[in-house]
Motif scaffolding. Structure first.
Motif, PDB file in Angstrom:
ATOM      1  N   LYS A 123       0.820  -1.212   0.000  1.00  0.00           N
ATOM      2  CA  LYS A 123       0.000   0.000   0.000  1.00  0.00           C
ATOM      3  C   LYS A 123       0.859   1.270   0.000  1.00  0.00           C
ATOM      4  O   LYS A 123       0.307   2.380  -0.001  1.00  0.00           O
ATOM      5  N   GLY A 124       2.165   1.083   0.073  1.00  0.00           N
ATOM      6  CA  GLY A 124       3.044   2.245   0.045  1.00  0.00           C
ATOM      7  C   GLY A 124       2.955   3.107   1.289  1.00  0.00           C
ATOM      8  O   GLY A 124       3.163   4.316   1.238  1.00  0.00           O
ATOM      9  N   LEU A 125       2.647   2.497   2.423  1.00  0.00           N
ATOM     10  CA  LEU A 125       2.486   3.251   3.666  1.00  0.00           C
ATOM     11  C   LEU A 125       3.792   3.273   4.450  1.00  0.00           C
ATOM     12  O   LEU A 125       4.372   2.224   4.734  1.00  0.00           O
ATOM     13  N   ALA A 126       4.225   4.461   4.804  1.00  0.00           N
ATOM     14  CA  ALA A 126       5.438   4.608   5.619  1.00  0.00           C
ATOM     15  C   ALA A 126       5.104   4.300   7.083  1.00  0.00           C
ATOM     16  O   ALA A 126       4.004   4.598   7.557  1.00  0.00           O
ATOM     17  N   TYR A 127       6.046   3.668   7.772  1.00  0.00           N
ATOM     18  CA  TYR A 127       5.826   3.370   9.192  1.00  0.00           C
ATOM     19  C   TYR A 127       7.178   3.202   9.871  1.00  0.00           C
ATOM     20  O   TYR A 127       8.183   2.925   9.211  1.00  0.00           O
ATOM     21  N   ASP A 128       7.165   3.398  11.178  1.00  0.00           N
ATOM     22  CA  ASP A 128       8.348   3.122  11.989  1.00  0.00           C
ATOM     23  C   ASP A 128       8.219   1.723  12.577  1.00  0.00           C
ATOM     24  O   ASP A 128       7.147   1.352  13.064  1.00  0.00           O
ATOM     25  N   THR A 129       9.302   0.986  12.534  1.00  0.00           N
ATOM     26  CA  THR A 129       9.329  -0.334  13.157  1.00  0.00           C
ATOM     27  C   THR A 129       9.721  -0.196  14.630  1.00  0.00           C
ATOM     28  O   THR A 129      10.747   0.424  14.934  1.00  0.00           O
ATOM     29  N   LEU A 130       8.893  -0.755  15.489  1.00  0.00           N
ATOM     30  CA  LEU A 130       9.210  -0.812  16.918  1.00  0.00           C
ATOM     31  C   LEU A 130       9.486  -2.277  17.231  1.00  0.00           C
ATOM     32  O   LEU A 130       8.554  -3.078  17.353  1.00  0.00           O
ATOM     33  N   PRO A 131      10.753  -2.651  17.343  1.00  0.00           N
ATOM     34  CA  PRO A 131      11.065  -4.070  17.505  1.00  0.00           C
ATOM     35  C   PRO A 131      10.588  -4.629  18.850  1.00  0.00           C
ATOM     36  O   PRO A 131      10.713  -3.964  19.877  1.00  0.00           O
ATOM     37  N   VAL A 132      10.024  -5.817  18.791  1.00  0.00           N
ATOM     38  CA  VAL A 132       9.615  -6.556  19.993  1.00  0.00           C
ATOM     39  C   VAL A 132      10.288  -7.922  19.871  1.00  0.00           C
ATOM     40  O   VAL A 132       9.921  -8.721  19.005  1.00  0.00           O
ATOM     41  N   ASN A 133      11.253  -8.169  20.721  1.00  0.00           N
ATOM     42  CA  ASN A 133      11.994  -9.429  20.621  1.00  0.00           C
ATOM     43  C   ASN A 133      11.218 -10.545  21.332  1.00  0.00           C
ATOM     44  O   ASN A 133      11.258 -10.665  22.557  1.00  0.00           O
ATOM     45  N   ILE A 134      10.515 -11.333  20.533  1.00  0.00           N
ATOM     46  CA  ILE A 134       9.689 -12.381  21.156  1.00  0.00           C
ATOM     47  C   ILE A 134      10.553 -13.517  21.689  1.00  0.00           C
ATOM     48  O   ILE A 134      10.119 -14.250  22.575  1.00  0.00           O
ATOM     49  N   ARG A 135      11.781 -13.656  21.174  1.00  0.00           N
ATOM     50  CA  ARG A 135      12.667 -14.674  21.746  1.00  0.00           C
ATOM     51  C   ARG A 135      13.005 -14.339  23.193  1.00  0.00           C
ATOM     52  O   ARG A 135      13.210 -15.223  24.015  1.00  0.00           O
ATOM     53  N   ALA A 136      13.056 -13.043  23.489  1.00  0.00           N
ATOM     54  CA  ALA A 136      13.358 -12.591  24.849  1.00  0.00           C
ATOM     55  C   ALA A 136      12.086 -12.340  25.662  1.00  0.00           C
ATOM     56  O   ALA A 136      12.163 -11.857  26.797  1.00  0.00           O
ATOM     57  N   GLY A 137      10.922 -12.650  25.086  1.00  0.00           N
ATOM     58  CA  GLY A 137       9.660 -12.509  25.832  1.00  0.00           C
ATOM     59  C   GLY A 137       9.154 -11.088  25.943  1.00  0.00           C
ATOM     60  O   GLY A 137       8.284 -10.794  26.782  1.00  0.00           O
ATOM     61  N   GLU A 138       9.647 -10.180  25.099  1.00  0.00           N
ATOM     62  CA  GLU A 138       9.226  -8.778  25.231  1.00  0.00           C
ATOM     63  C   GLU A 138       7.736  -8.565  24.941  1.00  0.00           C
ATOM     64  O   GLU A 138       7.159  -7.578  25.382  1.00  0.00           O
ATOM     65  N   HIS A 139       7.125  -9.501  24.199  1.00  0.00           N
ATOM     66  CA  HIS A 139       5.678  -9.393  23.911  1.00  0.00           C
ATOM     67  C   HIS A 139       4.833  -9.680  25.151  1.00  0.00           C
ATOM     68  O   HIS A 139       3.637  -9.432  25.154  1.00  0.00           O
ATOM     69  N   ARG A 140       5.452 -10.199  26.187  1.00  0.00           N
ATOM     70  CA  ARG A 140       4.702 -10.452  27.424  1.00  0.00           C
ATOM     71  C   ARG A 140       5.004  -9.415  28.506  1.00  0.00           C
ATOM     72  O   ARG A 140       4.511  -9.525  29.615  1.00  0.00           O
ATOM     73  N   ALA A 141       5.794  -8.410  28.169  1.00  0.00           N
ATOM     74  CA  ALA A 141       6.122  -7.367  29.154  1.00  0.00           C
ATOM     75  C   ALA A 141       4.841  -6.636  29.572  1.00  0.00           C
ATOM     76  O   ALA A 141       3.955  -6.365  28.749  1.00  0.00           O
TER      77      ALA A 141
END
Lengths: 213, 213
Positions: free
Chosen positions: B22-40
């Motif tokens: 879609k040609g949409l610009a965005y910033d990537t906010l990394p979430v390291n799921i190997r380190a469990g950051e998605h459960r913070a």
């Protein structure tokens, strides 16, 4: 219309609820997945290349995958609409529905539990722990989503949506497997409310022609 | 817009493709799921109650679940449309997409493979067999769906859709796990075609800012 369905399949249960909510008459064509009938050559070649239940037959059109079927029904028979048109409400409904359909249900369906038993030789205790682990992890997410948005009596307000259509079979399954759901009061309140609705009641496994006690 | 993403997450990869198409610009906010950051706690409370990646932030609106995000993007930025409006084509696209998103991917993601290792103490051979089993079973269905409808070069004709957006990360994963995909020539042809498209290339794991070799 005709629906290839198995009484105890959650994904068939979702489509049965959707058909009932829309007041659509259909014939049930039972597919006994315990006996592997969903993998029969004729079924796969002529009805559902996915080799799964449910599959909807609408005239010449044959469609598998419960979420695709419900989206199709919502477009061909829009009243009552189960996937709202309002952009943000629709997003919330799909977020909760796909959390259940992608993050909980696939891990605990029959083929996976059988693989655990026959290939990985897990104990009955390990199988139960597996089942409850994914229910607990997923339902915690469902409950948090409802805490953010839920005003009752349905997941997202005064009308049932796809969110309720996916939640009810998931909770029914979890209760059948004796999962402790006390940490999810909003989800349980929706479930209890839904069971009193005639469309949800008509779709229950024990009301199906292929029900096996 | 901002996207909470992990380079190696298939579901993040889907959304990255959709944004790029879609040609949409965005910033990537990394979430390291190997380190469990998605459960913070902060992430779960303030970004994504599902405790998963990806999550899209669009102004004040925060949304999890890849299929819900792509549907949202299709409504807020309809060109090019990834979920077609034509009823039967749309149904076919959703059928193939949800076959991948519900019947293949959930069984082989990181949390499941980790559970197999840490809780069920499977051997590396058993883990690989598990992975390949679900890829083989699911991809056979995908290939049959394409045999019925596919005219190329994309899953459903001359334009990429949600079907391609889900297929490409699934095939990339399967290749990374050395699955034999020779029985799925139509699927592989779509994959090879997609890799040449700049939007699909831009979304690849190794092109992400949080890539770990």
């Amino acid at each position: 219309m005709q629906l290839h369905s198995f009484f105890n399949s959650s994904t068939s249960y979702r489509v049965r609820i959707a058909l009932a909510l829309k007041g659509l008459a259909y014939d049930t064509l039972p597919v006994n997945i315990r006996a592997g009938e969903h993998r029969a050559a004729d079924y796969v070649a002529n009805v559902n290349p996915s080799a799964t239940v449910p599959a909807l037959i609408d005239g010449d059109f044959r469609l598998g995958q419960s979420l695709a079927i419900i989206d199709y029904l919502d477009r061909t028979h829009p009243e009552p609409r189960l996937i709202p048109l309002d952009t943000e409400l629709r997003a919330r409904v799909l977020e909760l529905s796909t959390l259940i359909a992608c993050d909980i249900h696939p891990l605990n369906n029959l083929r996976v539990l059988r693989y655990l038993e026959t290939e990985l030789k897990v104990t009955p205790q390990q199988k139960t722990a597996w089942y409850r682990h994914w229910v607990a992890q997923g339902m915690a997410g469902v409950e948090r989503l409802l805490e953010r948005s839920n005003a009752g009596p349905w997941c997202f307000g005064s009308q049932p949506t796809l969110a309720d259509v996916t939640l009810v079979p998931q909770i029914a399954n979890a209760l059948r497997m004796d999962c402790d759901l006390s940490a999810y009061p909003r989800s349980l309140a929706v479930y209890e409310h839904a069971l009193k609705h005639p469309a949800f009641a008509a779709a229950e496994p024990q009301r199906q022609p292929d029900y096996i006690a």
